[in-house]
Design a protein around this motif. Structure first.
Motif, mmCIF file in Angstrom:
data_model
loop_
_atom_site.group_PDB
_atom_site.id
_atom_site.type_symbol
_atom_site.label_atom_id
_atom_site.label_comp_id
_atom_site.label_asym_id
_atom_site.label_seq_id
_atom_site.Cartn_x
_atom_site.Cartn_y
_atom_site.Cartn_z
ATOM 1 N N ASP A 204 5.214 1.763 8.138
ATOM 2 C CA ASP A 204 4.562 2.671 7.219
ATOM 3 C C ASP A 204 3.423 3.346 7.952
ATOM 4 O O ASP A 204 2.930 2.835 8.967
ATOM 5 N N VAL A 206 -0.334 4.652 6.637
ATOM 6 C CA VAL A 206 -1.225 4.718 5.485
ATOM 7 C C VAL A 206 -2.409 5.610 5.817
ATOM 8 O O VAL A 206 -2.805 5.757 6.982
ATOM 9 N N ARG A 297 6.166 -4.871 -0.708
ATOM 10 C CA ARG A 297 4.964 -4.060 -0.870
ATOM 11 C C ARG A 297 4.374 -4.254 -2.261
ATOM 12 O O ARG A 297 5.119 -4.336 -3.240
ATOM 13 N N GLU A 302 1.150 2.196 -2.768
ATOM 14 C CA GLU A 302 1.667 3.558 -2.904
ATOM 15 C C GLU A 302 0.575 4.611 -2.758
ATOM 16 O O GLU A 302 0.806 5.694 -2.232
ATOM 17 N N ARG A 305 0.175 5.383 1.019
ATOM 18 C CA ARG A 305 1.304 5.672 1.889
ATOM 19 C C ARG A 305 1.434 7.156 2.183
ATOM 20 O O ARG A 305 1.296 7.999 1.318
#
Length: 317
Positions: A204, A206, A297, A302, A305
């Motif tokens: 990911d 972030v 997760r 969210e 992200r």
């Protein structure tokens, strides 16, 4: 962007400062020297460090300590409180019994079988006595401190605070990342979360303006002690390296200390209990990688992200 890379505290370090002034450049060049000074005080691997002197005084009464050691020990006590004792500073004897008795760079292919030792739970962290008026610490008999990740997080946080006087800054202390201030135009810092199975492909990315990101894992710092595989993450309930299904855990938190504590808690508890622990703390966001390649997760992740990775995942509500 101006940056500096160096090694300290047994890790690769990287500091970024989004400013082109002469004063900013001078401050950025000073960062390795800050870490060198902090390491002289906080390293358990240096016999001449202040921490080693304190450990030698365990059970022998009070010792006046420097402001740096005092602050880091207080952070370590805070970590123990936040984790209900799962992250505790009194694990040095357990780490050494498991074979982590020298700087990790000096641990070769294995620890001789004669080094095998009986592993037992460390002493109660609540027995550590602090006297704020004298800035003094007294350790109970038999307890020695390893400040490890807490010391790294403290150092990264102090460094980023100093750098932020000149502009937006980020300090990466071996995977423990402190961020202070959005970049010009409001751009956030983009931070990749490493994939333990494919290091060149982040799980990911972030975006963060302030706070901390910590990754803890048993994928890198591991060794063999005789015929037994060991790693550096001790479960204080047993005194042995934890054996849960979590390979790595990454947590985003308002502070790097909170992120560091939470990542270790998740590994010690395991994926199911660790995810439940994170879920009831909505100020935390986490990503867990299990040994079976599952990616879990929290829903709170969210908001940070940048993109969704192409990977198998389970999202907990």
């Amino acid at each position: 962007m101006p940056s500096i890379a160096f090694r300290a505290m047994g890790c690769q370090m990287h500091a970024f400062l989004d400013s082109d002034t002469d004063a900013a450049a001078t401050t950025l060049r000073a960062v390795p020297h800050w870490f060198t000074g902090w390491e002289r005080i906080l390293s358990r691997f240096r016999s001449d460090s202040e921490l080693s002197a304190l450990n030698r005084r365990a059970g022998k009464g009070w010792m006046n300590v420097s402001r740096t050691l005092w602050d880091v020990i207080n952070d370590a006590i805070t970590a123990a409180r936040l984790s209900d004792g799962l992250v505790t500073p009194g694990v040095l004897t357990a780490l050494e019994a498991a074979g982590y008795d020298r700087d990790f760079a000096q641990i070769a292919d294995g620890i001789p079988a004669r080094s095998l030792a009986v592993l037992s739970p460390p002493g109660d962290w609540r027995a550590i006595r602090l006297d704020p008026q004298r800035r003094a610490v007294a350790l109970p008999k038999g307890m020695r401190l390893d400040l490890g990740g807490v010391a790294k997080g403290w150092a990264a946080t102090r460094a980023v605070q100093r750098l932020a006087a000149h502009g937006p800054a980020l300090v990466d202390a071996g995977g423990d990342i402190a961020v202070r201030g959005a970049r010009p135009g409001g751009d956030l810092w983009a931070i990749g979360i490493a994939n333990p199975f494919q290091p060149d492909e982040p799980l990911d990315v972030v975006l963060l303006a302030d706070g901390g990101v910590a990754t803890s894992g048993r994928d890198l710092r591991r060794w063999r002690q005789g015929d037994v595989e060991r790693h550096h993450l001790i479960d204080p309930r047993t005194g042995a390296p934890t054996t849960t299904d979590v390979l790595t855990a990454t947590v985003i938190a308002p502070s790097l200390l909170e992120a560091e504590v939470a990542a270790k808690v998740v590994i010690i508890l395991g994926s199911a209990a660790g995810m439940a622990w994170l879920t009831v703390r909505p100020w935390l966001a986490g990503l867990i990688v299990t040994e079976t390649h599952d990616i879990l997760r929290t829903t709170t992740l969210e908001q940070f992200r940048w993109r969704a990775p192409a990977a198998r995942e389970v999202v907990y509500e």
